[in-house]
Design an enzyme around this catalytic site. Structure first.
Site, PDB file in Angstrom:
ATOM      1  N   HIS A 192       0.798  -1.226   0.000  1.00  0.00           N
ATOM      2  CA  HIS A 192       0.000   0.000   0.000  1.00  0.00           C
ATOM      3  C   HIS A 192       0.831   1.276   0.000  1.00  0.00           C
ATOM      4  O   HIS A 192       0.406   2.294  -0.531  1.00  0.00           O
ATOM      5  CB  HIS A 192      -1.029  -0.038   1.125  1.00  0.00           C
ATOM      6  N   ARG A 299     -10.376   4.413  -1.744  1.00  0.00           N
ATOM      7  CA  ARG A 299      -9.893   3.617  -0.600  1.00  0.00           C
ATOM      8  C   ARG A 299     -10.128   4.408   0.688  1.00  0.00           C
ATOM      9  O   ARG A 299      -9.224   5.078   1.194  1.00  0.00           O
ATOM     10  CB  ARG A 299      -8.406   3.311  -0.749  1.00  0.00           C
ATOM     11  N   ARG A 335     -15.461   2.454  -1.613  1.00  0.00           N
ATOM     12  CA  ARG A 335     -15.227   1.142  -0.985  1.00  0.00           C
ATOM     13  C   ARG A 335     -15.249   1.325   0.527  1.00  0.00           C
ATOM     14  O   ARG A 335     -14.594   2.219   1.055  1.00  0.00           O
ATOM     15  CB  ARG A 335     -13.859   0.597  -1.410  1.00  0.00           C
ATOM     16  N   GLU A 434     -11.551 -10.435  -4.978  1.00  0.00           N
ATOM     17  CA  GLU A 434     -10.099 -10.369  -4.774  1.00  0.00           C
ATOM     18  C   GLU A 434      -9.576 -11.554  -3.975  1.00  0.00           C
ATOM     19  O   GLU A 434      -8.461 -11.531  -3.481  1.00  0.00           O
ATOM     20  CB  GLU A 434      -9.691  -9.036  -4.149  1.00  0.00           C
ATOM     21  N   ASN A 457      -4.623  -7.017  -7.076  1.00  0.00           N
ATOM     22  CA  ASN A 457      -3.485  -7.000  -6.146  1.00  0.00           C
ATOM     23  C   ASN A 457      -3.618  -8.126  -5.135  1.00  0.00           C
ATOM     24  O   ASN A 457      -2.685  -8.890  -4.892  1.00  0.00           O
ATOM     25  CB  ASN A 457      -3.421  -5.669  -5.388  1.00  0.00           C
ATOM     26  N   ASP A 458      -4.813  -8.197  -4.530  1.00  0.00           N
ATOM     27  CA  ASP A 458      -5.033  -9.267  -3.554  1.00  0.00           C
ATOM     28  C   ASP A 458      -5.289 -10.602  -4.240  1.00  0.00           C
ATOM     29  O   ASP A 458      -4.828 -11.638  -3.754  1.00  0.00           O
ATOM     30  CB  ASP A 458      -6.199  -8.908  -2.631  1.00  0.00           C
ATOM     31  N   ARG A 468       2.107  -9.711  -1.099  1.00  0.00           N
ATOM     32  CA  ARG A 468       2.293  -8.636  -2.084  1.00  0.00           C
ATOM     33  C   ARG A 468       3.328  -7.603  -1.667  1.00  0.00           C
ATOM     34  O   ARG A 468       3.817  -6.836  -2.501  1.00  0.00           O
ATOM     35  CB  ARG A 468       0.943  -7.956  -2.374  1.00  0.00           C
ATOM     36  N   CYS A 505      -9.844  -2.943 -10.809  1.00  0.00           N
ATOM     37  CA  CYS A 505      -9.314  -1.762 -10.116  1.00  0.00           C
ATOM     38  C   CYS A 505      -7.959  -2.032  -9.469  1.00  0.00           C
ATOM     39  O   CYS A 505      -7.373  -1.146  -8.864  1.00  0.00           O
ATOM     40  CB  CYS A 505     -10.307  -1.242  -9.086  1.00  0.00           C
TER      41      CYS A 505
HETATM   42  C1  PEP Z   1      -6.722  -4.984  -4.885  1.00  0.00           C
HETATM   43  O1  PEP Z   1      -6.539  -5.782  -3.983  1.00  0.00           O
HETATM   44  O2  PEP Z   1      -6.437  -5.202  -6.087  1.00  0.00           O
HETATM   45  C2  PEP Z   1      -7.290  -3.652  -4.584  1.00  0.00           C
HETATM   46  C3  PEP Z   1      -7.598  -2.814  -5.556  1.00  0.00           C
HETATM   47  O3  PEP Z   1      -7.431  -3.305  -3.266  1.00  0.00           O
HETATM   48  P1  PEP Z   1      -6.187  -2.850  -2.362  1.00  0.00           P
HETATM   49  O4  PEP Z   1      -4.997  -2.643  -3.259  1.00  0.00           O
HETATM   50  O5  PEP Z   1      -6.572  -1.591  -1.672  1.00  0.00           O
HETATM   51  O6  PEP Z   1      -6.021  -4.008  -1.441  1.00  0.00           O
HETATM   52 MG    MG Z   2      -7.456  -5.442  -2.061  1.00  0.00          MG
END
Ligand code: PEP
Ligand code: MG
Length: 580
Positions: A192, A299, A335, A434, A457-458, A468, A505
């Site tokens: 993040h 976010r 979100r 995710e 991402n997740d 990650r 996203c």
């Molecule tokens: C993701 O997990 O791809 C996502 C967009 O949420 P975050 O990156 O905030 O976990």
């Molecule tokens: Mg996520």
């Protein structure tokens, strides 16, 4: 002497400035015993550490006097009170004498004991005071460990921040005006902190091993966030070369300016919704400036992370209303809190879980903290009366969670009805897909959701079992691993069958080389980091949907990530050579 390091490029661009080296936030002090004859010297060190800390804090308080709010002054006053408390100093000195340990170890042990005590108190206000104890601890340890306090808040000229690690909150507090670049020893592409650096448009490279120990404060540092290279104390030839790269980078940005006002439409006329990801309401303007069509991921947990106290319903409402004002008739996807894992509230910061990414995170945290969750939902719903708001629940793993979250939302709607407060009664409610569990049950989840947004991402981290944010396994982390792509394909197909919208996203959507693949898989909505909007739009405008389908078909038939990656890179290079 010039030091060159290759790390992971997480935020594109080039910066050249003096280094500001930040201390590691969390000191770990090993237990070292001393000769009995040394005890008197160590007790003296304790005394002067307290003296130094009090002086530093008094100076800081005086400097802040004019500009800062009462809240900041209150914090200084609390810290000064701790430091002037004789019994605290006595307890530390007694430990040095009775156990023959170093001054730093005694400071560390005594303050951690007090902090642990605070942390376990049920009252939220008191348990949050643990943060103050840790701050006092750091202030005392800094002179003992011989580290100079480097303060990002008081920067007056441009600098490159060099650190072992940065929390998302720290990164979010950086002023873009002064923080020119970021280089950290640890981290991953979709951690993040990296995401925040990208959305602030600050070039950043992570996973640089011991770079922070190689750089001295004030050294000139080059951060090449496009190639993933950092250079400390560059020689004249390197400096000349990088000044040229910088010019080229600006030139590309200027060329892309032309595309901002154009629609994100493929050459054969398919309109793509190109939205922006934001962490703070102020960023909505950036999305508009860069030519984005709305907000695809807000976010909201950052509202929580940057404050010492919980946001009130009005704090929420004001943030959402401010965002909607920028896009009054375009979608704004809010979100709900995605707290936990690497994003802690101030209160939870010192209560780490054993396996935080698999722990009480996100929607799970919300469902266990109903008053907090309801406050947020009430504010979102109130804001929905002023624009085209969509609500999105993160980290869904089963049907029950969606139903429960929706039930709570219905409760909040009833409360608003009773109070005669307006909201959009048809507000769309979607979920983030995710986790592999959600992807594999997408068909049934689609019956409960108005839309899906794929959080790659997740999804990548959970599918591949790769953290990650961990640089040690970063070469294993790729959104185009066949396993991840198969899940994405399943999600898109199930969304189409259920006739609900599906977007991406995760950071994957912000990668120029993945755009053709995503369009080819059937994605018509992308939500990306604001600085990348023009480049992604340029790619969309340079391809036909047919070309994209062909690319996707080929990729799905491949079974090696390496081949997929290089194939996609070569395709993107054909389309937009100057970006590579
Ligand atoms: C993701 O997990 O791809 C996502 C967009 O949420 P975050 O990156 O905030 O976990
Ligand atoms: Mg996520």
């Amino acid at each position: 002497m010039m030091v060159i390091r290759k790390g992971i490029a997480v935020s594109p661009g080039i910066s050249i400035a003096e280094a500001l080296v930040i201390d590691c936030e969390d000191y770990r002090i090993p237990c070292r015993t001393i000769e009995p004859g040394q005890r008197i010297v160590e007790v003296q060190r304790v005394r002067s550490a307290f003296k130094d800390a009090v002086r530093e804090l008094t100076e800081l308080a005086a400097a802040q006097d004019q500009a800062s709010t009462g809240k900041v002054q209150d914090i200084f006053a609390v810290h000064l009170r701790f430091l002037r408390d004789r019994s605290l100093r006595k307890e530390i000195s007694d430990m040095v004498r009775s156990q023959s340990v170093t001054a730093e170890y005694a400071v560390y042990t005594v303050l951690r004991r007090i902090a642990a005590h605070f942390t376990h108190v049920k009252d939220a206000y008191i348990s949050e005071r643990a943060a103050d104890i840790y701050d006092v601890e750091r202030r005392l340890l800094r002179p003992l460990l011989g580290r100079r306090r480097e303060d990002v808040d008081h920067l007056t000229k441009e600098a490159v921040i060099v650190a072992r690690e940065l929390s998302p909150t720290q990164t979010a507090s950086f002023k873009k005006q002064f923080v020119n670049g970021i280089a950290t020893d640890v981290g991953g592409r979709t951690s993040h902190s990296a995401i925040v650096a990208r959305s602030l448009g600050i070039p950043a490279v992570v996973a640089l091993e011991d770079f922070s120990e190689q750089v001295r404060p004030g050294d000139t540092v080059i951060v090449d966030g496009s190639r993933g290279i950092v250079i400390a104390d560059p020689d004249p030839t390197t400096m000349t070369e990088y000044r040229r790269y910088l010019q080229e980078f600006y030139a590309l940005e200027q060329r892309l300016d032309a595309v901002k006002a154009e629609p994100a439409m493929t050459r054969d006329g398919t309109r793509i919704d190109l939205l922006g990801n934001i962490e703070f309401p102020e960023e909505a303007e950036d999305v508009l400036d860069k030519g984005g069509d709305g907000i695809g991921l807000y976010r909201t947990e950052f509202l929580y992370l940057s404050h010492e106290t919980d946001p009130t319903e009005d704090d929420h409402y004001n943030a959402y209303a401010k965002t909607i004002q920028v896009f009054p008739s375009r979608p704004v996807v809010i979100r709900t809190f995605d707290l936990g894992a690497d994003k802690y509230t101030q209160r939870k910061r010192f209560m780490p879980e054993r396996n935080p990414f698999l722990g009480l995170r996100s929607i799970r945290y919300c469902l266990q903290n109903l008053p907090m969750f309801k406050t947020q939902l009430r504010a979102i719903l109130r804001a929905s009366a002023t624009g085209k708001v969509k609500v999105m629940f993160p980290l869904i793993t089963n049907l029950q969670e969606v139903r429960q979250a929706k039930l709570i939302m219905r409760d909040v709607m009833e409360d608003l009805d009773e109070d005669g407060i307006a909201y959009d009664k048809d507000v769309q409610v979607g979920i983030m897909v995710e986790t592999p569990a959600a992807a594999l049950t997408a068909a049934s989840l689609a019956r409960e959701a108005d839309f899906f947004s794929i959080g790659t991402n997740d999804l990548t981290q959970y599918t591949l079992a790769v953290d990650r944010g961990n640089e040690l396994v970063s070469t294993l982390y790729s959104a185009v691993e066949p396993a991840v792509l198969r899940l994405i394909r399943t999600i898109v197909q199930d969304a189409y069958k259920a006739r609900i919208e599906v977007s991406v996203c995760g950071e994957m959507a912000s990668e120029p080389e993945y755009v053709m693949l995503l369009l080819g898989l059937g994605i018509k909505t992308l939500s990306v980091t604001p600085p990348m909007i023009p480049e992604i739009k340029q790619i969309i405008r340079s391809v036909t949907l047919e070309q994209c389908h062909l690319v996707a078909r080929k990729v799905i038939a491949m079974n090696s990530e390496r081949h997929i990656s290089s194939f996609l890179r070569s395709k993107a290079r054909e389309i937009l050579p100057e970006a590579f």
